[in-house]
Write an enzyme that holds these catalytic residues in place. Structure first.
Site, PDB file in Angstrom:
ATOM      1  N   ARG A 174    -139.228  35.209  30.471  1.00 36.05           N
ATOM      2  CA  ARG A 174    -138.657  34.046  29.776  1.00 36.05           C
ATOM      3  C   ARG A 174    -137.871  34.477  28.522  1.00 36.05           C
ATOM      4  O   ARG A 174    -136.643  34.477  28.516  1.00 36.05           O
ATOM      5  CB  ARG A 174    -139.790  33.056  29.434  1.00 36.05           C
ATOM      6  N   ASP A 175    -138.568  34.910  27.482  1.00 40.78           N
ATOM      7  CA  ASP A 175    -137.872  35.265  26.230  1.00 40.78           C
ATOM      8  C   ASP A 175    -136.940  36.447  26.475  1.00 40.78           C
ATOM      9  O   ASP A 175    -135.825  36.514  25.943  1.00 40.78           O
ATOM     10  CB  ASP A 175    -138.916  35.634  25.159  1.00 40.78           C
ATOM     11  N   HIS A 226    -146.191  36.540  17.571  1.00 41.48           N
ATOM     12  CA  HIS A 226    -145.003  36.714  18.419  1.00 41.48           C
ATOM     13  C   HIS A 226    -143.906  37.302  17.532  1.00 41.48           C
ATOM     14  O   HIS A 226    -143.173  36.565  16.860  1.00 41.48           O
ATOM     15  CB  HIS A 226    -144.627  35.332  18.970  1.00 41.48           C
ATOM     16  N   HIS A 236    -140.488  39.435  16.834  1.00 42.76           N
ATOM     17  CA  HIS A 236    -139.248  40.050  17.303  1.00 42.76           C
ATOM     18  C   HIS A 236    -139.009  41.275  16.417  1.00 42.76           C
ATOM     19  O   HIS A 236    -139.417  41.312  15.252  1.00 42.76           O
ATOM     20  CB  HIS A 236    -138.093  39.052  17.233  1.00 42.76           C
ATOM     21  N   CYS A 272    -133.328  34.747  21.013  1.00 45.48           N
ATOM     22  CA  CYS A 272    -133.170  33.307  21.195  1.00 45.48           C
ATOM     23  C   CYS A 272    -131.704  32.943  21.052  1.00 45.48           C
ATOM     24  O   CYS A 272    -131.085  33.264  20.031  1.00 45.48           O
ATOM     25  CB  CYS A 272    -134.010  32.556  20.170  1.00 45.48           C
ATOM     26  N   ASN A 314    -137.868  41.145  21.493  1.00 48.50           N
ATOM     27  CA  ASN A 314    -139.280  41.071  21.106  1.00 48.50           C
ATOM     28  C   ASN A 314    -139.797  42.482  20.922  1.00 48.50           C
ATOM     29  O   ASN A 314    -139.210  43.446  21.416  1.00 48.50           O
ATOM     30  CB  ASN A 314    -140.089  40.442  22.245  1.00 48.50           C
TER      31      ASN A 314
HETATM   32  P1  HMG Z   1    -130.718  17.158  24.745  1.00 52.05           P
HETATM   33  O1  HMG Z   1    -129.321  17.432  25.165  1.00 52.05           O
HETATM   34  O2  HMG Z   1    -130.947  16.573  23.400  1.00 52.05           O
HETATM   35  O3  HMG Z   1    -131.521  16.306  25.860  1.00 52.05           O
HETATM   36  O4  HMG Z   1    -131.518  18.537  24.858  1.00 52.05           O
HETATM   37  P2  HMG Z   1    -131.430  14.799  26.320  1.00 52.05           P
HETATM   38  O5  HMG Z   1    -132.849  14.304  26.416  1.00 52.05           O
HETATM   39  O6  HMG Z   1    -130.453  14.032  25.476  1.00 52.05           O
HETATM   40  O7  HMG Z   1    -130.851  14.938  27.810  1.00 52.05           O
HETATM   41  C1  HMG Z   1    -129.529  15.407  28.062  1.00 52.05           C
HETATM   42  C2  HMG Z   1    -129.441  15.915  29.489  1.00 52.05           C
HETATM   43  O8  HMG Z   1    -130.341  17.044  29.653  1.00 52.05           O
HETATM   44  C3  HMG Z   1    -129.868  14.898  30.530  1.00 52.05           C
HETATM   45  O9  HMG Z   1    -129.103  15.179  31.712  1.00 52.05           O
HETATM   46  C4  HMG Z   1    -131.304  15.242  30.808  1.00 52.05           C
HETATM   47  O10 HMG Z   1    -131.740  14.842  32.080  1.00 52.05           O
HETATM   48  C5  HMG Z   1    -131.268  16.760  30.726  1.00 52.05           C
HETATM   49  P3  HMG Z   1    -127.724  14.422  32.048  1.00 52.05           P
HETATM   50  O11 HMG Z   1    -128.095  12.965  32.072  1.00 52.05           O
HETATM   51  O12 HMG Z   1    -126.769  14.757  30.930  1.00 52.05           O
HETATM   52  O13 HMG Z   1    -127.321  15.006  33.375  1.00 52.05           O
HETATM   53  N1  HMG Z   1    -132.586  17.331  30.344  1.00 52.05           N
HETATM   54  C6  HMG Z   1    -133.199  18.319  31.013  1.00 52.05           C
HETATM   55  N2  HMG Z   1    -132.848  19.045  32.101  1.00 52.05           N
HETATM   56  C7  HMG Z   1    -133.723  19.975  32.528  1.00 52.05           C
HETATM   57  N3  HMG Z   1    -134.897  20.219  31.919  1.00 52.05           N
HETATM   58  C8  HMG Z   1    -135.287  19.521  30.847  1.00 52.05           C
HETATM   59  C9  HMG Z   1    -134.412  18.526  30.350  1.00 52.05           C
HETATM   60  N4  HMG Z   1    -134.483  17.674  29.313  1.00 52.05           N
HETATM   61  C10 HMG Z   1    -133.366  16.951  29.324  1.00 52.05           C
HETATM   62  N5  HMG Z   1    -136.463  19.777  30.265  1.00 52.05           N
HETATM   63  C11 HMG Z   1    -133.535  19.822  25.187  1.00 52.05           C
HETATM   64  C12 HMG Z   1    -132.893  18.614  24.488  1.00 52.05           C
HETATM   65  C13 HMG Z   1    -134.895  20.023  24.564  1.00 52.05           C
HETATM   66  C14 HMG Z   1    -133.672  19.518  26.670  1.00 52.05           C
HETATM   67  C15 HMG Z   1    -132.601  21.057  25.000  1.00 52.05           C
HETATM   68  O14 HMG Z   1    -132.327  21.191  23.642  1.00 52.05           O
HETATM   69  C16 HMG Z   1    -133.218  22.326  25.507  1.00 52.05           C
HETATM   70  O15 HMG Z   1    -133.415  22.493  26.700  1.00 52.05           O
HETATM   71  N6  HMG Z   1    -133.511  23.284  24.594  1.00 52.05           N
HETATM   72  C17 HMG Z   1    -134.165  24.523  24.968  1.00 52.05           C
HETATM   73  C18 HMG Z   1    -133.673  25.646  24.107  1.00 52.05           C
HETATM   74  C19 HMG Z   1    -134.421  26.899  24.467  1.00 52.05           C
HETATM   75  O16 HMG Z   1    -134.945  27.050  25.560  1.00 52.05           O
HETATM   76  N7  HMG Z   1    -134.488  27.848  23.503  1.00 52.05           N
HETATM   77  C20 HMG Z   1    -135.143  29.112  23.705  1.00 52.05           C
HETATM   78  C21 HMG Z   1    -136.627  29.002  23.788  1.00 52.05           C
HETATM   79  S1  HMG Z   1    -137.428  28.864  22.201  1.00 52.05           S
HETATM   80  C22 HMG Z   1    -137.579  30.503  21.674  1.00 52.05           C
HETATM   81  O17 HMG Z   1    -136.985  31.383  22.229  1.00 52.05           O
HETATM   82  C23 HMG Z   1    -138.540  30.815  20.555  1.00 52.05           C
HETATM   83  C24 HMG Z   1    -139.852  31.437  21.039  1.00 52.05           C
HETATM   84  O18 HMG Z   1    -139.633  32.606  21.796  1.00 52.05           O
HETATM   85  C25 HMG Z   1    -140.733  31.771  19.833  1.00 52.05           C
HETATM   86  C26 HMG Z   1    -139.997  32.570  18.750  1.00 52.05           C
HETATM   87  O19 HMG Z   1    -139.450  33.656  19.055  1.00 52.05           O
HETATM   88  O20 HMG Z   1    -140.000  32.083  17.634  1.00 52.05           O
HETATM   89  C27 HMG Z   1    -140.625  30.437  21.919  1.00 52.05           C
HETATM   90 MG    MG Z   2    -139.258  34.582  20.946  1.00 49.23          MG
END
Ligand code: HMG
Ligand code: MG
Length: 299
Positions: free
Chosen positions: A16-17, A208, A210, A241, A250
């Site tokens: 994933r990450d 966690h 990086h 990210c 990481n």
């Molecule tokens: P949004 O655009 O605000 O969502 O995104 P929305 O609710 O307004 O929906 C817009 C569209 O997205 C709609 O589709 C929804 O159906 C669809 P449309 O009508 O336009 O065709 N949608 C989805 N589709 C699939 N799966 C879903 C989903 N939700 C809505 N779950 C949202 C909000 C949260 C979805 C978006 O911002 C997002 O997916 N963000 C994820 C970002 C991400 O994955 N970042 C990396 C992970 S975090 C990280 O790496 C940190 C970590 O490792 C720890 C660290 O290192 O600190 C964990």
């Molecule tokens: Mg991370």
């Protein structure tokens, strides 16, 4: 007084990450093979994908297919990110048994990463946790930017502790504290962990790190000394990210295991097999192996 643990739980986040930030297309077979090789190295907790929007993270657009294709080993915990109810519903549909919700200790990062405020993110998680509980799914929580934010700079440990408490109050069984941009240093990591230990026992707190500034192992050691026993890491040091500018890999799992082995702290992971896995995925991605141990121990 040092409280070094006798054993550590490693949560391997490379599928994933590790892969979410890769620009090149990575096919499903490669992802499945990475997960299989990690299992064969003795890894028991693997974060395999995220049920996030494919518009936001195109690399994980195959999450449903991946979860449906996995040849599940009953002794391995497979988990996936679920930012909202839609993600949770998709995870349930393909038989995921553990999920993770994620927010941050920085408003600006939360907005960039999941398009809402911290408070809104916690509200979004309520139905996710309800659905999870109804289906006996364990939920992990993540707090990002615990030692610095790409947009806001220094982050106060009390905010980290507050968000952590909120995640436990919602029903998360474990919270992972993410140094998303790798700017933390050991004493700051200890101060932050200490603040979180006021709201939850150390047994429920994961670290966690990086390795952007090369501080991850030092930070991990500082936290181990306080009794921490859950470490997130990524083979070959993959990771980053897309919504945290400058965030790179990481801490490499091989480097963590080498350090733990050297301190007689067990992890259940076979270092040699893990190194082979790190070399293999680095070749597949055509990247230099990000693990120091992987590089040192390879021909
Ligand atoms: P949004 O655009 O605000 O969502 O995104 P929305 O609710 O307004 O929906 C817009 C569209 O997205 C709609 O589709 C929804 O159906 C669809 P449309 O009508 O336009 O065709 N949608 C989805 N589709 C699939 N799966 C879903 C989903 N939700 C809505 N779950 C949202 C909000 C949260 C979805 C978006 O911002 C997002 O997916 N963000 C994820 C970002 C991400 O994955 N970042 C990396 C992970 S975090 C990280 O790496 C940190 C970590 O490792 C720890 C660290 O290192 O600190 C964990
Ligand atoms: Mg991370």
């Amino acid at each position: 007084m040092s409280k070094l643990p006798k054993q550590v739980k490693i949560v391997e986040v490379s599928p994933r990450d590790g892969l979410q930030n890769e620009k090149q297309n990575i096919d499903l077979e490669t992802k499945l093979s990475l997960i299989k090789r990690l299992e064969q190295s003795g890894v028991k907790n693997i974060e395999i994908t995220g049920f996030v929007s494919p518009k936001w993270v195109p690399q994980l657009a195959d999450s449903v297919q991946l979860c449906k294709s996995i040849d599940r080993n009953p002794t391995v915990n497979y988990s996936a990110l679920t930012p909202n109810l839609k993600g949770m519903e998709n995870a349930l549909d393909c038989g995921v048994k553990e999920v993770a919700v994620f927010t941050a200790a920085s408003e600006s990062f939360t907005k960039k990463n999941i398009n809402c405020t911290i408070k809104e993110s916690l509200q979004r998680f309520i139905p996710v946790l309800e659905l999870a509980q109804q289906n006996n799914i364990k939920v992990r929580g993540y707090v990002s930017c615990v030692l610095g934010c790409p947009y806001e700079g220094e982050i106060d440990a009390s905010i980290v502790a507050d968000v952590t408490k909120n995640l436990f109050d919602l029903g998360c069984y474990e919270v992972s504290l993410g140094d998303t941009i790798g700017t933390g240093t050991p004493l700051k990591a200890q101060t932050m962990l200490n603040a979180c230990m006021d709201v939850a026992p150390i047994e429920k707190l994961a670290l966690h790190f990086h390795n952007t500034y090369g501080q991850a192992l030092a930070n991990i050691y500082a936290c181990l000394e306080m009794g921490a026993g859950i470490i997130d890491s990524s083979v070959a040091g993959l990771g980053g990210c897309p919504y945290a500018k400058g965030a790179s890999g990481n801490v490499a799992t091989e480097d963590v295991i080498y350090m733990l082995d050297g301190m007689n702290i067990s992890s259940g992971i076979n270092l040699n097999k893990l190194i082979e896995t790190g070399n293999w995925i680095s070749q597949q991605l055509n990247k230099i192996n990000g693990s120091q141990v992987g590089k040192a121990k390879s021909p």
